[in-house]
Every structure is written in C-alpha cells, then in structure tokens.
Scaffold this motif. Structure first.
Motif, PDB file in Angstrom:
ATOM      1  N   LEU A  35      -1.902  17.385  64.590  1.00 40.34           N
ATOM      2  CA  LEU A  35      -2.029  19.331  65.256  1.00 40.34           C
ATOM      3  C   LEU A  35      -2.846  20.480  63.860  1.00 40.34           C
ATOM      4  O   LEU A  35      -2.403  21.386  63.881  1.00 40.34           O
ATOM      5  N   PHE A  36      -2.167  19.487  63.050  1.00 44.65           N
ATOM      6  CA  PHE A  36      -2.431  20.247  61.481  1.00 44.65           C
ATOM      7  C   PHE A  36      -3.798  20.240  61.176  1.00 44.65           C
ATOM      8  O   PHE A  36      -4.255  20.682  60.313  1.00 44.65           O
ATOM      9  N   TYR A  91       6.302  21.792  54.447  1.00 48.16           N
ATOM     10  CA  TYR A  91       5.965  22.883  55.584  1.00 48.16           C
ATOM     11  C   TYR A  91       6.751  21.424  56.902  1.00 48.16           C
ATOM     12  O   TYR A  91       5.996  20.605  57.003  1.00 48.16           O
ATOM     13  N   GLY A  92       7.130  22.233  57.724  1.00 50.78           N
ATOM     14  CA  GLY A  92       7.997  21.936  58.456  1.00 50.78           C
ATOM     15  C   GLY A  92       8.537  22.639  59.727  1.00 50.78           C
ATOM     16  O   GLY A  92       9.037  24.060  59.114  1.00 50.78           O
ATOM     17  N   HIS A  93       7.850  22.419  61.363  1.00 49.91           N
ATOM     18  CA  HIS A  93       8.105  23.481  61.846  1.00 49.91           C
ATOM     19  C   HIS A  93       9.949  22.202  62.877  1.00 49.91           C
ATOM     20  O   HIS A  93       9.600  21.717  62.871  1.00 49.91           O
ATOM     21  N   LEU A 232       3.176  28.821  65.354  1.00 51.56           N
ATOM     22  CA  LEU A 232       2.273  27.945  64.233  1.00 51.56           C
ATOM     23  C   LEU A 232       1.013  27.224  64.926  1.00 51.56           C
ATOM     24  O   LEU A 232       0.149  26.755  64.095  1.00 51.56           O
ATOM     25  N   GLU A 233       1.109  26.921  66.687  1.00 51.91           N
ATOM     26  CA  GLU A 233      -0.380  26.788  67.069  1.00 51.91           C
ATOM     27  C   GLU A 233      -0.786  28.447  67.576  1.00 51.91           C
ATOM     28  O   GLU A 233      -2.340  28.703  68.193  1.00 51.91           O
ATOM     29  N   THR A 234      -0.354  29.152  68.341  1.00 52.84           N
ATOM     30  CA  THR A 234      -0.371  30.122  69.309  1.00 52.84           C
ATOM     31  C   THR A 234      -1.559  31.107  68.009  1.00 52.84           C
ATOM     32  O   THR A 234      -2.264  32.215  68.232  1.00 52.84           O
ATOM     33  N   HIS A 235      -0.168  31.310  66.895  1.00 52.64           N
ATOM     34  CA  HIS A 235      -0.952  32.565  65.412  1.00 52.64           C
ATOM     35  C   HIS A 235      -1.570  31.553  64.561  1.00 52.64           C
ATOM     36  O   HIS A 235      -0.417  31.843  63.634  1.00 52.64           O
ATOM     37  N   ARG A 236      -2.505  31.024  64.347  1.00 50.12           N
ATOM     38  CA  ARG A 236      -1.950  30.002  63.386  1.00 50.12           C
ATOM     39  C   ARG A 236      -2.621  31.085  62.047  1.00 50.12           C
ATOM     40  O   ARG A 236      -2.181  30.264  60.782  1.00 50.12           O
ATOM     41  N   PRO A 237      -3.502  31.499  62.184  1.00 50.72           N
ATOM     42  CA  PRO A 237      -4.512  32.380  61.394  1.00 50.72           C
ATOM     43  C   PRO A 237      -2.675  33.692  60.348  1.00 50.72           C
ATOM     44  O   PRO A 237      -3.190  33.287  59.466  1.00 50.72           O
ATOM     45  N   GLN A 238      -2.345  33.736  61.172  1.00 54.56           N
ATOM     46  CA  GLN A 238      -1.024  34.914  60.897  1.00 54.56           C
ATOM     47  C   GLN A 238       0.016  33.191  59.251  1.00 54.56           C
ATOM     48  O   GLN A 238      -0.006  33.700  58.321  1.00 54.56           O
ATOM     49  N   LEU A 239      -0.092  32.631  59.996  1.00 62.23           N
ATOM     50  CA  LEU A 239       1.115  31.474  59.377  1.00 62.23           C
ATOM     51  C   LEU A 239      -0.266  31.276  58.212  1.00 62.23           C
ATOM     52  O   LEU A 239       0.565  31.168  57.071  1.00 62.23           O
ATOM     53  N   LEU A 240      -0.711  30.501  58.370  1.00 64.22           N
ATOM     54  CA  LEU A 240      -2.082  30.147  57.361  1.00 64.22           C
ATOM     55  C   LEU A 240      -2.065  31.073  56.170  1.00 64.22           C
ATOM     56  O   LEU A 240      -1.884  31.133  55.083  1.00 64.22           O
ATOM     57  N   ASP A 241      -1.715  32.684  56.194  1.00 62.64           N
ATOM     58  CA  ASP A 241      -2.046  33.812  55.366  1.00 62.64           C
ATOM     59  C   ASP A 241      -1.013  33.127  54.436  1.00 62.64           C
ATOM     60  O   ASP A 241      -0.962  34.116  53.755  1.00 62.64           O
TER      61      ASP A 241
END
Length: 251
Positions: A35-36, A91-93, A232-241
């Motif tokens: 998933l990562f 990082y962990g979810h 972390l899956e639905t809003h990946r770009p925001q998290l990676l920012d």
C-alpha cells in the motif's frame, strides 16, 4: 544482514540525493506493505522508502501470527537493526502506529539521535482506553461486519470466503494486539512526533489522539487531515506533503 531481513523489509524507493533519510512504514492490521508503493513518486528525493512485511502477507502468508507485543517488537527490531542504526523516520497507521511508537522506544534508546521523527496516524494515544466491544472478541461474522464498517478492506475480499481464509487470521491477530495495547512504558519517546487524524474518522478522532503530545520528550503536533480512518489512501498527496515538509533537513 539479519537472516530474516529480506522477508521482513521491502525497499520501495531508493534515495537519489545525499545525505538521505529512511522512512520506514508499518501498515494497519492485516495491511500489505504494497500500500506504500504508491508513495514513491510523491516523496522527496532524499527520502528512501521502506515498508515492513509482517506474517500473513505475501511470501509470509503461512507464518504464525504474533500473540504478544514483546516477541513482535524484538523480532521486528532485529530485522530492522541495520536500517535504524542510520538516520530514519518511522510511520505507522492504526495498528501500525502503535507498532511504530513501540519501536521508537527501542530505536531512540539503542541509537540515540537516529530516529529523526515519528509519524503516527489513525491511532489512539496510549492513555486512551480502547472502545468497546472489542472486535477481537466478536464472532467471525460480527468481526467481518465490523471490518466492513471500517471501510479499509475491499468488499471483494470480505465477500470472498477463500481469500478471507488466508487474510482473516492476520487481521484478527493484529487487531487483538491493537485493542489490548496501552501505555507500556510510562515515559515518551525522545524524538519529534507528528500525529494525524482524519476529519471524519469515527474510530480515532481528535479526542482519542490528543494525548500523543504527552508521549514524546521533544516537539509534537496533532494535525487534522481530510478524509476518514483510511485517509492515508484516500488523501495521499496531503499526507505526503506533511511527511516531506517534516523531513526537510532531517538527515
């Protein structure tokens, strides 16, 4: 190399700039490290991306699942020891967030200064009680219905009896560990901590994560993200920012 390192640790992206920092990721209960994989293109060039594969996934599908935190942590630390001896972030979810925090207790004690930041998302803080009823005490049908309500497991897997026969034991074992987990240390970790929760998350909301500020001896922050429990899956770009901005200079 540790004997089991290859089956435990997957390198998803090499850093192309030096100095570099390793981002070591831990999925939610039963989640695949794959998933990562989609994170590779969104991370800064100085970040190397690693993911941990626990029993019940891929080539480890038939391995026994962990029943206690102590054994899980020691085996995971042993598999990662050469990576965490160098500059890294964790990082962990959800369940993975608890695992990342527990490993940070070991890494910061064993290799002071090498854990540059701890990222935890969708995971209650150690001082918060687990909501009842426990999922791991439900009947199999009740457990699957609860998984369906969480929204992280695709319906095509939940509805496939053959596939669930393989995946369910790992999910159940890790949710059990997550639900029984509490403050095992009495003192926080010695690294900056970024905690994140989904705005519409019914499981781990602001109240359940606000306590994380008391579990680090360095700077902490609690960020609200768009989406629900699986942002972390639905809003990946925001998290990676968020990750990229916090890892700037952390090498």
């Amino acid at each position: 190399m540790q004997p089991d390192e290859e089956k435990w640790v997957i390198t998803l992206k090499q850093a192309v700039k030096r100095p570099s920092v390793k981002l070591i990721c831990f999925p939610y209960a039963g989640g695949s490290p794959d998933l990562f994989r989609a994170w590779s293109d969104g991370l800064s060039d100085h970040v190397e991306l690693l993911a941990v594969r626990l029993p019940g996934r891929g080539k480890r599908i038939k391995e026994a699942h962990y029943q206690d935190w102590e054994t899980l942590l020691q085996d995971t630390f042993d598999a990662l020891v050469h990576h965490v001896a160098e500059p890294h972030a964790l990082y962990g979810h959800s369940f993975g967030g608890r695992l990342a925090y527990e490993l940070a207790q070991l890494t910061t004690a064993t290799f002071p200064g090498m854990t540059r930041r701890l990222f935890i998302s969708g995971s209650r803080s150690p001082d918060q009680s687990q909501r009842r009823p426990y999922m791991h005490e439900m009947s199999e049908n009740g457990f699957i219905d609860a998984l369906r309500g969480m929204g992280g497991t695709p319906a095509e897997i939940l509805d496939n009896t053959f596939m669930m026969r393989f995946f369910l034991p790992a999910i159940h074992a890790e949710i059990r560990l997550a639900e029984l987990w509490d403050d095992r240390h009495g003192t926080g970790v010695d690294t900056p901590l970024t905690a994140m929760y989904g705005r519409t998350d019914p499981i781990d909301d602001h109240a359940s994560m606000a306590g994380w500020k008391g579990f680090t001896r360095q700077a902490s922050e609690l960020l609200e993200m768009d989406g629900g429990h699986f942002f972390l899956e639905t809003h990946r770009p925001q998290l990676l920012d968020v990750i990229n901005s916090r890892l700037q200079g952390d090498v």
